[in-house]
Write a protein that holds these residues in place. Structure first.
Motif, PDB file in Angstrom:
ATOM      1  N   HIS A 134       0.831  -1.219   0.000  1.00 33.27           N
ATOM      2  CA  HIS A 134       0.000   0.000   0.000  1.00 33.27           C
ATOM      3  C   HIS A 134       0.860   1.263   0.000  1.00 33.27           C
ATOM      4  O   HIS A 134       0.517   2.241   0.676  1.00 33.27           O
ATOM      5  CB  HIS A 134      -0.952   0.018   1.201  1.00 33.27           C
ATOM      6  CG  HIS A 134      -1.990  -1.049   1.193  1.00 33.27           C
ATOM      7  ND1 HIS A 134      -3.065  -1.043   0.322  1.00 33.27           N
ATOM      8  CD2 HIS A 134      -2.130  -2.177   1.939  1.00 33.27           C
ATOM      9  CE1 HIS A 134      -3.808  -2.107   0.546  1.00 33.27           C
ATOM     10  NE2 HIS A 134      -3.257  -2.819   1.510  1.00 33.27           N
TER      11      HIS A 134
ATOM     12  N   ASN B 250      -1.560   7.275   1.633  1.00 36.26           N
ATOM     13  CA  ASN B 250      -2.513   6.990   2.705  1.00 36.26           C
ATOM     14  C   ASN B 250      -2.153   7.617   4.055  1.00 36.26           C
ATOM     15  O   ASN B 250      -3.017   8.208   4.709  1.00 36.26           O
ATOM     16  CB  ASN B 250      -2.696   5.477   2.861  1.00 36.26           C
ATOM     17  CG  ASN B 250      -3.792   5.142   3.845  1.00 36.26           C
ATOM     18  OD1 ASN B 250      -4.939   5.543   3.683  1.00 36.26           O
ATOM     19  ND2 ASN B 250      -3.447   4.394   4.890  1.00 36.26           N
TER      20      ASN B 250
ATOM     21  N   HIS C 174       4.062  -2.637  -3.885  1.00 38.13           N
ATOM     22  CA  HIS C 174       2.638  -2.463  -4.199  1.00 38.13           C
ATOM     23  C   HIS C 174       2.341  -0.971  -4.177  1.00 38.13           C
ATOM     24  O   HIS C 174       2.390  -0.330  -3.125  1.00 38.13           O
ATOM     25  CB  HIS C 174       1.772  -3.202  -3.172  1.00 38.13           C
ATOM     26  CG  HIS C 174       0.308  -2.910  -3.325  1.00 38.13           C
ATOM     27  ND1 HIS C 174      -0.565  -2.903  -2.261  1.00 38.13           N
ATOM     28  CD2 HIS C 174      -0.447  -2.616  -4.425  1.00 38.13           C
ATOM     29  CE1 HIS C 174      -1.782  -2.615  -2.691  1.00 38.13           C
ATOM     30  NE2 HIS C 174      -1.730  -2.428  -3.994  1.00 38.13           N
TER      31      HIS C 174
ATOM     32  N   ASP D 290      -0.177   1.941  -4.313  1.00 37.26           N
ATOM     33  CA  ASP D 290      -1.596   2.142  -4.022  1.00 37.26           C
ATOM     34  C   ASP D 290      -1.851   3.625  -3.778  1.00 37.26           C
ATOM     35  O   ASP D 290      -1.591   4.139  -2.694  1.00 37.26           O
ATOM     36  CB  ASP D 290      -2.007   1.314  -2.797  1.00 37.26           C
ATOM     37  CG  ASP D 290      -3.483   1.469  -2.460  1.00 37.26           C
ATOM     38  OD1 ASP D 290      -4.187   2.177  -3.200  1.00 37.26           O
ATOM     39  OD2 ASP D 290      -3.922   0.877  -1.457  1.00 37.26           O
TER      40      ASP D 290
ATOM     41  N   SER E 253      -4.944   4.956  -4.450  1.00 38.65           N
ATOM     42  CA  SER E 253      -6.390   4.973  -4.715  1.00 38.65           C
ATOM     43  C   SER E 253      -7.179   5.851  -3.766  1.00 38.65           C
ATOM     44  O   SER E 253      -8.340   6.178  -4.042  1.00 38.65           O
ATOM     45  CB  SER E 253      -6.931   3.543  -4.617  1.00 38.65           C
ATOM     46  OG  SER E 253      -6.773   3.037  -3.298  1.00 38.65           O
TER      47      SER E 253
ATOM     48  N   THR F 171      -5.884   7.312 -10.142  1.00 42.53           N
ATOM     49  CA  THR F 171      -5.061   6.344  -9.410  1.00 42.53           C
ATOM     50  C   THR F 171      -3.877   5.887 -10.248  1.00 42.53           C
ATOM     51  O   THR F 171      -2.740   5.812  -9.760  1.00 42.53           O
ATOM     52  CB  THR F 171      -5.918   5.137  -9.002  1.00 42.53           C
ATOM     53  OG1 THR F 171      -6.955   5.563  -8.120  1.00 42.53           O
ATOM     54  CG2 THR F 171      -5.084   4.079  -8.311  1.00 42.53           C
TER      55      THR F 171
ATOM     56  N   THR G 243      -6.059  -1.874  -6.468  1.00 40.19           N
ATOM     57  CA  THR G 243      -6.361  -1.430  -5.107  1.00 40.19           C
ATOM     58  C   THR G 243      -7.627  -2.011  -4.512  1.00 40.19           C
ATOM     59  O   THR G 243      -8.041  -1.583  -3.440  1.00 40.19           O
ATOM     60  CB  THR G 243      -6.497   0.097  -5.102  1.00 40.19           C
ATOM     61  OG1 THR G 243      -7.505   0.470  -6.059  1.00 40.19           O
ATOM     62  CG2 THR G 243      -5.196   0.769  -5.488  1.00 40.19           C
TER      63      THR G 243
END
Length: 427
Positions: free
Chosen positions: A92, A96, A126, A128, A130, A145, A174
């Protein structure tokens, strides 16, 4: 043969699917168990850290990517696990942790984090991006994204060229369960719609190509999708391959790719083997491993309460209750219900949010007291039968308590290893 990440799609095409378990934990005993198991089996040891857990600012563990890599490699040396078997991954990786900031500021931090991961030797990444940042919808569209993922991929490749060594492999997409599991009882989870998976793949491919990232695109191993697996506080939705076949058939159109499955905790060997066979060979597991570690710690706490004069009545469990109640931020919004229901969840929820508290000073002291209370003692067989079934092999001999904890984590790892290696599955 030891399956590597680069071989997974080819093995599936050849009709001999193999998988790799992704160990998503920062607990030293879980990491030690994974590395010891890798040493003993010869399997690839894939260990991943998440953006909230480990980042360039320290994350909730207080570790930067270089700190985490150093911890893993130190434990690998102590356990005799060869460095060439170990793959470090970042999960991820995106904005975030900073999504309360404007998009440009959040993405600047995400870029710094991705660079720090790659410079520290992480090579499975990974991407991410999103999640919406300040002023944006909570979940972004595929096009936005993909553009942010392309930016992060460029940063990763630049960092890898600067650091030397292999170029990173990427996981994109995601559609994943909530980190750590759902907060409520579940009855069903819908697999990703095949057309949604095709659209996500196509948009990322177009975006990376337009950005001149064809080389990075060639190193995309797979996409994250929802195969229909999940766990909540109380229950588990197990993989039903009949409901995921349309999604799995997307891989027939994309022979160079595989799917990555998140929240495979508590699935059990048979369901995990079905996931691998159907094209979901990267199996991410985390809370299950710290859940069974907590289970073993509490079992030993009960044994010591019965066996050791003056130890007390479950002092470890009591200490964890005090620690969690004193700092409820990591569990309170995830554990609904009455006071009694919340207390039960604090200790026994499948999401295992107690895992955030083991590094706390009072918790570490209580664990150390338990270890010393039992160290070198001969535990009678009936006490293991009563409080820690399955551990009877440790009975009636001077006990090394840490070995019991590693054994319990390894029991879960064995199920993953068997599922990932069908020719070696237990009869």
């Amino acid at each position: 043969m030891r399956a590597t990440l680069d071989q997974l799609s080819a093995l599936r095409r050849d009709g001999v699917p193999c998988g790799i378990a992704s160990i998503c934990s920062a607990h030293p005993l879980v990491l030690r168990a994974a590395l010891r198991h890798g040493r003993d089996t010869g399997a690839t040891v894939l260990i991943e850290a998440t953006c909230n857990q480990v980042n360039h600012e320290g994350g909730y563990t207080g570790m930067t990517p270089s700190d985490f890599a150093a911890l893993v490699l130190r434990l690998a040396g102590e356990e005799g696990c060869p460095r060439e078997q170990i793959v470090l991954g970042g999960d991820h990786l995106g904005p975030n942790p900073w999504r309360d900031r404007p998009p440009e500021a959040a993405m600047a931090e995400a870029c710094a984090m991705v660079a720090a991961y790659v410079e520290a030797g992480f090579r499975k990444i990974h991407l991410d991006a999103s999640m919406g940042c300040a002023g944006e919808p909570a979940a972004l569209d595929d096009t936005t994204t993909a553009h942010r993922a392309a930016l992060l991929a460029r940063v990763a490749d630049t960092a890898a060229r600067k650091a030397g060594g292999e170029m990173p492999r990427f996981i994109l997409g995601t559609e994943v369960p909530p980190p750590g599991g759902a907060d409520h009882a579940l009855s069903t989870v819908e697999p990703t719609a095949p057309e949604a998976a095709r659209r996500t793949i196509a948009i990322h491919r177009e975006t990376f190509s337009a950005a001149g990232l064809g080389d990075a695109l060639d190193r995309v191993l797979g996409f994250v999708v929802q195969p229909g697996v999940e766990f909540g506080n109380h229950n588990v939705i197990r993989y039903d391959r009949t409901r995921a076949q349309a999604l799995a058939r997307v891989l027939d159109e994309e022979p160079a790719l595989v799917f990555e499955a998140h929240s495979t905790d508590y699935q059990g060997e048979a369901a995990l083997a079905d996931l691998v066979a159907d094209g979901f060979p990267i199996l991410k597991v985390g809370p299950e491993l710290t859940f069974v570690l907590r289970e073993a710690l509490y079992g030993l706490d009960l044994i010591a309460s019965d066996l050791v004069p003056g130890y007390g009545d479950r002092p470890l469990a009591a200490a964890m209750e005090r620690v969690m109640c004193a700092a409820p931020a990591n569990w309170h919004r995830h554990y609904p219900g009455t006071t009694a229901e919340q207390r039960l969840l604090r200790h026994y929820s499948l999401s295992d949010r107690i895992r955030y508290y083991w590094p706390e000073h009072a918790a570490a002291e209580a664990v150390a007291a338990l270890m010393e209370a039992l160290r070198g003692r001969a535990v009678p067989l009936p006490l293991f039968w009563q409080h820690l079934p399955g551990a009877q092999g440790f009975a009636d001999a001077p006990l090394i308590p840490e070995e019991v904890l590693i054994w319990r984590v390894t029991e879960s790892l064995r199920a993953y290893h068997a599922a990932c290696n069908p020719s070696k599955r237990r009869g």
